[in-house]
Motif scaffolding. Structure first.
Motif: not given
Ligand code: C5P
Length: 222
Positions: A128, A186, A183, A130-131, A156, A16, A108, A179, A102, A39
């Motif tokens: 992201g 939740r 994600d 949940d965009m 990665r 992404k 959030r 992770r 998160a 982060r």
């Molecule tokens: O994409 P990235 O690894 O930078 O995201 C870090 C953490 O932030 C993800 O594992 C997720 O838990 C959370 N996140 C989220 N909603 C988003 C973007 C990231 O919950 N829109």
């Protein structure tokens, strides 16, 4: 009129970040790296000695996040409370802690307005989890990118070693799987495709091919 938004959601390592950056450059649009906000929240909480499980204390950190994104020749510099944290927020432990903070509803909520403010003309690429489902549910084009966990771990590891970080494949793979679980499972804004999202498995696709495909979809719908 609402600026056009293209959402890119999916698990970590699906490509992404790279793909969104290229799309934003190609179209001359804004770019929202929403993961960076989680982060940053995690890093600020760690710096201030706030326990990550304390939802309300972490929410206060998120509300008052003092952050600037500065565009430079070498890409975007991320400044947290006057410290350059561009590299620090990419560390695995910060990513892991980001997914912990998160999971808090109030965190959030605190970040919602900040994310929506990125939608300005001529348009926005939003990256992201949940965009498409929560932050920009009206977006005319939603993409959900996936790739196998093995491929995402490989990507990665090479990203981390390019950035000069030590990376152990087994450790990265375990982190990715853990992770993902958190994600996807939740209660608030779990990682899942919006009903109207186009799902794309990038395991066997090159980055330029994915970018081309999304640009074609965008011009069809533009
Ligand atoms: O994409 P990235 O690894 O930078 O995201 C870090 C953490 O932030 C993800 O594992 C997720 O838990 C959370 N996140 C989220 N909603 C988003 C973007 C990231 O919950 N829109």
């Amino acid at each position: 009129t609402n600026p056009p938004v293209i959402t890119l959601d999916g698990p970590g390592g699906a490509g992404k970040g790279t793909i969104s950056t290229l799309l934003a450059e190609e179209l001359g649009w804004q770019f929202l790296d929403s993961g960076a906000l989680y982060r940053l929240t995690a890093l600020a909480a760690m710096n201030h000695g706030v326990e990550l499980s304390q939802e309300s204390a972490v929410a206060v950190i998120a509300e008052h996040l003092d952050v600037r994104f500065e565009k430079s020749e070498q890409g975007t510099r991320v400044i947290l409370e006057n410290d350059n944290v561009t590299e620090a927020i990419r560390e695995e432990r910060v990513g892991r802690n980001a997914s912990v903070v998160a999971a808090h509803n109030r965190v959030r909520d605190a970040l919602l307005k900040r994310q929506r403010a990125f939608a300005t003309l001529p348009g926005l690429i939003a990256d992201g989890r949940d965009m498409g489902t929560v932050v920009f549910p009206e977006a005319p084009l939603k993409i959900f990118l996936t790739a196998s966990a093995e491929e995402r771990a490989r990507r990665r590891v090479s990203q981390l070693s390019e950035g000069g970080f030590d990376a152990d494949y087994d450790q990265v793979f375990a982190d990715i799987v853990e992770r993902d679980e958190r994600d996807r499972n939740r209660a608030t804004a779990p990682l899942k495709p919006a009903d109207d999202a186009i799902e794309l498995d990038t395991t066997e696709l090159s980055i330029p091919a994915v970018v081309e495909y999304i640009l074609a979809l965008a011009s069809e719908r533009g």
